[in-house]
Enzyme design. Structure first.
Site, PDB file in Angstrom:
ATOM      1  N   GLY A 278       4.521   2.307   1.694  1.00  0.00           N
ATOM      2  CA  GLY A 278       5.558   2.950   0.886  1.00  0.00           C
ATOM      3  C   GLY A 278       6.073   4.248   1.498  1.00  0.00           C
TER       4      GLY A 278
ATOM      5  N   SER B  59       0.832  -1.213   0.000  1.00  0.00           N
ATOM      6  CA  SER B  59       0.000   0.000   0.000  1.00  0.00           C
ATOM      7  C   SER B  59       0.868   1.266   0.000  1.00  0.00           C
ATOM      8  CB  SER B  59      -0.869  -0.005   1.255  1.00  0.00           C
ATOM      9  OG  SER B  59      -0.031  -0.099   2.390  1.00  0.00           O
TER      10      SER B  59
ATOM     11  N   GLU C 183       6.565  -0.305  -5.322  1.00  0.00           N
ATOM     12  CA  GLU C 183       5.432  -0.712  -6.181  1.00  0.00           C
ATOM     13  C   GLU C 183       4.191  -0.632  -5.310  1.00  0.00           C
ATOM     14  OE1 GLU C 183       5.692  -1.315  -9.310  1.00  0.00           O
ATOM     15  OE2 GLU C 183       7.772  -1.878  -9.657  1.00  0.00           O
TER      16      GLU C 183
ATOM     17  N   CYS D  48      -3.270  -4.758  -7.809  1.00  0.00           N
ATOM     18  CA  CYS D  48      -2.828  -3.357  -7.819  1.00  0.00           C
ATOM     19  C   CYS D  48      -3.325  -2.674  -9.086  1.00  0.00           C
ATOM     20  CB  CYS D  48      -1.313  -3.282  -7.730  1.00  0.00           C
ATOM     21  SG  CYS D  48      -0.487  -4.351  -8.908  1.00  0.00           S
TER      22      CYS D  48
HETATM   23  P1  NAD Z   1       0.439  -3.845   2.847  1.00  0.00           P
HETATM   24  O1  NAD Z   1       0.967  -2.483   2.593  1.00  0.00           O
HETATM   25  O2  NAD Z   1      -0.453  -4.057   3.989  1.00  0.00           O
HETATM   26  O3  NAD Z   1       1.673  -4.858   3.056  1.00  0.00           O
HETATM   27  C1  NAD Z   1       2.619  -5.107   2.059  1.00  0.00           C
HETATM   28  C2  NAD Z   1       3.880  -5.678   2.675  1.00  0.00           C
HETATM   29  O4  NAD Z   1       4.540  -4.651   3.404  1.00  0.00           O
HETATM   30  C3  NAD Z   1       3.641  -6.805   3.671  1.00  0.00           C
HETATM   31  O5  NAD Z   1       4.641  -7.791   3.520  1.00  0.00           O
HETATM   32  C4  NAD Z   1       3.773  -6.101   5.001  1.00  0.00           C
HETATM   33  O6  NAD Z   1       4.132  -6.949   6.066  1.00  0.00           O
HETATM   34  C5  NAD Z   1       4.888  -5.125   4.674  1.00  0.00           C
HETATM   35  N1  NAD Z   1       5.001  -3.981   5.576  1.00  0.00           N
HETATM   36  C6  NAD Z   1       4.006  -3.220   6.085  1.00  0.00           C
HETATM   37  N2  NAD Z   1       4.520  -2.254   6.865  1.00  0.00           N
HETATM   38  C7  NAD Z   1       5.859  -2.397   6.851  1.00  0.00           C
HETATM   39  C8  NAD Z   1       6.942  -1.714   7.476  1.00  0.00           C
HETATM   40  N3  NAD Z   1       6.755  -0.669   8.278  1.00  0.00           N
HETATM   41  N4  NAD Z   1       8.202  -2.131   7.226  1.00  0.00           N
HETATM   42  C9  NAD Z   1       8.429  -3.162   6.388  1.00  0.00           C
HETATM   43  N5  NAD Z   1       7.447  -3.877   5.800  1.00  0.00           N
HETATM   44  C10 NAD Z   1       6.177  -3.488   6.020  1.00  0.00           C
HETATM   45  O7  NAD Z   1      -0.240  -4.325   1.483  1.00  0.00           O
HETATM   46  P2  NAD Z   1      -1.150  -5.604   1.193  1.00  0.00           P
HETATM   47  O8  NAD Z   1      -2.475  -5.439   1.844  1.00  0.00           O
HETATM   48  O9  NAD Z   1      -0.386  -6.861   1.461  1.00  0.00           O
HETATM   49  O10 NAD Z   1      -1.305  -5.499  -0.394  1.00  0.00           O
HETATM   50  C11 NAD Z   1      -2.223  -4.665  -1.027  1.00  0.00           C
HETATM   51  C12 NAD Z   1      -1.571  -3.364  -1.463  1.00  0.00           C
HETATM   52  O11 NAD Z   1      -0.427  -3.617  -2.266  1.00  0.00           O
HETATM   53  C13 NAD Z   1      -2.483  -2.540  -2.333  1.00  0.00           C
HETATM   54  O12 NAD Z   1      -2.352  -1.186  -1.988  1.00  0.00           O
HETATM   55  C14 NAD Z   1      -1.975  -2.799  -3.738  1.00  0.00           C
HETATM   56  O13 NAD Z   1      -2.288  -1.808  -4.686  1.00  0.00           O
HETATM   57  C15 NAD Z   1      -0.502  -2.884  -3.484  1.00  0.00           C
HETATM   58  N6  NAD Z   1       0.180  -3.612  -4.541  1.00  0.00           N
HETATM   59  C16 NAD Z   1       0.916  -2.894  -5.439  1.00  0.00           C
HETATM   60  C17 NAD Z   1       1.535  -3.544  -6.495  1.00  0.00           C
HETATM   61  C18 NAD Z   1       2.320  -2.778  -7.513  1.00  0.00           C
HETATM   62  O14 NAD Z   1       3.055  -3.404  -8.265  1.00  0.00           O
HETATM   63  N7  NAD Z   1       2.204  -1.481  -7.596  1.00  0.00           N
HETATM   64  C19 NAD Z   1       1.420  -4.933  -6.620  1.00  0.00           C
HETATM   65  C20 NAD Z   1       0.673  -5.628  -5.673  1.00  0.00           C
HETATM   66  C21 NAD Z   1       0.060  -4.958  -4.638  1.00  0.00           C
END
Ligand code: NAD
Length: 512
Positions: A248, A244, A265, A299
């Site tokens: 990021g 998300s 991403e 995404c």
């Molecule tokens: P999320 O942001 O909840 O988690 C993604 C990953 O980040 C997980 O492994 C999580 O444990 C890790 N994370 C979270 N906080 C962190 C921190 N402080 N430090 C290090 N790691 C951390 O996302 P989600 O619910 O798993 O996935 C859905 C999101 O991902 C949506 O927003 C979607 O659009 C996005 N996404 C983007 C792409 C792309 O290529 N642009 C591809 C797939 C998913």
């Protein structure tokens, strides 16, 4: 547990209790606590994972650093040969791993298999890439000097992945990084540790045959603990993170503070434009796949359709009818087109979003409500939703990771482009038109501001050959094909003097 779940888990090497820390050997009792894994299909508990604690992380990281010293000296085409074998191992496991993806996160089994196919494709791509890590040969301004650029491996790359592409995104990073001479340390989503463990088993087998360890490494753990440790780790020159925008912002801040590199991403808010000259049959199919596929949890999912006022009513009417025919249910059943959302929280977030749409003055024209499927009572099923909305509303500006599609009216291609670009995210976009001028407008410098812009195909379902990623708050990273590999290496400019003179650049005279 149902027999079919047990046989999928067994085929992928998943036990009742699994270690979540590995560098080729699994750490026996990692100390990061227990993570219970449930299927969103019906809520059955699938397995327990023992997460990596800080010491386990350090052990894995040390192995990764040691392996890098050997791996970087293996000729790139030989590294490519090992990735070819990894691709073949994935081919053999495609059906099992694809089914595990469906079981663990709920996408339909066909899409699960498609995800494994992406892993295979990126391995194939990487094999060829291993012989094409080209630098430039340059002309020096000094006589008797030669200049060139070469690309060196970076070190250990941190890969943080999201739940919705639990294995393909790892492969996009890990296969390319490996042929570039890097090692990887993977922190998967806590929603999908089992698919990561299954992939690690496959990697271990392939690497053991070459007496290698520490190239592909795994640490399962929460973002707030192991994730934070990884992003702050100065031993990691590059963090490639998918998730998300909120995640990021945090990773950009922490890695940026130590001047490390990132590939981000992040979230999308993807629009599909339909002009009055479009082939509506095509548009309809593309919208359906883009908005309902993976239950709106890609995404690149289509979140907004910006329809020309002349075809708005007709297309919306046809869409509502088409939505009514989508079979929803067990994603392991090949006749089903939409499985569950990933967990109960995702259903709640979707319901809250629908409340906000109504509060903003929007009209729900189809679905949106949670549903129960006979025999799968513990699952997280919803009807996909279509809502008439205005692009300015905050709820439309936000990415809700659920099958909600906003219908928005436009009056011209210029109007449609302005609406589509008026969000903070910039991942994927598409325009349906048979008019060359509209198409070129959409693809021009004043057109779509997204990393992906398509004509007469939908927003989702990218091929690995192109560079994948988005602009603005989607993070700017690029992964997979084209020249994305350059992010996984460091560039060095070399100048060689083959004379007995020492001329200085810019004609500077110094002491003679
Ligand atoms: P999320 O942001 O909840 O988690 C993604 C990953 O980040 C997980 O492994 C999580 O444990 C890790 N994370 C979270 N906080 C962190 C921190 N402080 N430090 C290090 N790691 C951390 O996302 P989600 O619910 O798993 O996935 C859905 C999101 O991902 C949506 O927003 C979607 O659009 C996005 N996404 C983007 C792409 C792309 O290529 N642009 C591809 C797939 C998913």
């Amino acid at each position: 547990m149902k027999d079919k779940y047990a046989s999928i888990l067994k085929a992928c090497g998943i036990k009742d209790v699994n270690s979540g820390a590995c560098w080729g050997e699994w750490i026996d009792n990692p100390g990061g606590g227990e993570l219970e894994v449930f299927t969103p299909i019906d809520g059955t508990k699938l397995a327990t994972v023992l997460m990596a604690g800080p010491d386990d992380y350090d052990t894995v990281m040390e192995k990764s650093e040691a392996a890098f010293k050997t791996w970087r000296m293996v000729p790139a085409p030989k590294r490519g040969e090992i990735i070819r074998q990894l691709g073949n191992a994935l081919r053999e496991k495609k059906d099992d791993l694809g089914a595990l993806v469906a079981l663990e996160m709920g996408k339909i089994v066909g899409e699960g298999g498609g995800e494994v196919q992406e892993m295979i494709d990126i391995c194939d791509f990487s094999v060829g890439l291993a012989r094409q890590l080209y630098g430039l040969s340059l002309h020096s301004e000094r006589p008797g000097h030669r200049m060139y650029e070469q690309w060196h491996p970076l070190g250990t790359v941190g890969v943080i992945s999201a739940f919705n592409f639990p294995v393909a995104v790892w492969a996009w990073n890990a296969a390319i990084a490996a042929v570039c001479g890097d090692t990887t340390i993977w922190k998967p989503s806590s929603e999908t540790p089992l698919t990561a463990i299954a992939v690690q088993h496959i990697c271990n087998d392939v690497m053991k045959a070459h007496d290698l360890e520490g190239i592909f490494n795994l640490v399962v753990g929460r973002g707030s603990s192991i994730g934070e440790k990884l992003i702050a780790d100065r031993r990691i020159p590059l963090v490639s993170a998918t998730g998300s925008c909120e995640m990021g912002y945090r990773i950009g801040e922490v890695v940026g503070k130590r001047l490390g590199r990132t590939i981000l991403e992040l979230g999308g808010n993807n629009a599909l434009l339909v002009m009055d000259d479009a082939n509506l049959d095509l548009a309809l199919r593309a919208i359906l796949f883009g908005a309902v596929g993976t239950a709106g949890q890609r995404c690149t999912s289509t979140r907004r359709i910006i329809m020309h006022e002349k075809i708005y009513d007709e297309l919306l009417g046809r869409l509502v009818k088409a939505y009514g025919t989508v079979p929803i249910g067990d994603p392991l059943d090949p006749d089903i087109l939409m499985g569950p959302l990933v967990n109960a929280a995702a259903v709640e977030i979707m319901q809250a979003a629908i409340g906000r749409i109504k509060d903003s003055g929007g009209t729900i024209v189809y679905g949106g409500e949670p549903i129960t499927i006979d025999g799968l009572e513990g699952g997280h099923y919803v009807k996909p939703c279509i809502a008439e909305a205005s692009n300015d509303w905050q709820i439309v500006q936000d990415e809700t990771f659920a099958p909600i599609l906003y219908a928005i009216k436009c009056s011209s291609i210029e109007d449609a482009i302005e609406i589509q670009n008026n969000v903070v995210q910039g991942l994927s976009s598409a325009c349906f038109t048979t008019n060359l001028l509209s198409s070129e407008n959409f693809l021009s410098h004043k057109g779509s501001d997204c990393g992906i812009a398509n004509i007469n195909i939908g927003t989702s379902g990218a091929e690995i050959g192109g560079a994948f990623g988005g602009e603005k708050e989607t993070g700017g990273g690029r992964e997979a094909g084209s020249d994305s590999w350059k992010a996984y290496m460091r560039r060095q400019t070399n100048t060689i003097n083959w004379t007995s003179e020492l001329p200085l650049a810019q004609g500077i005279k110094f002491g003679d």
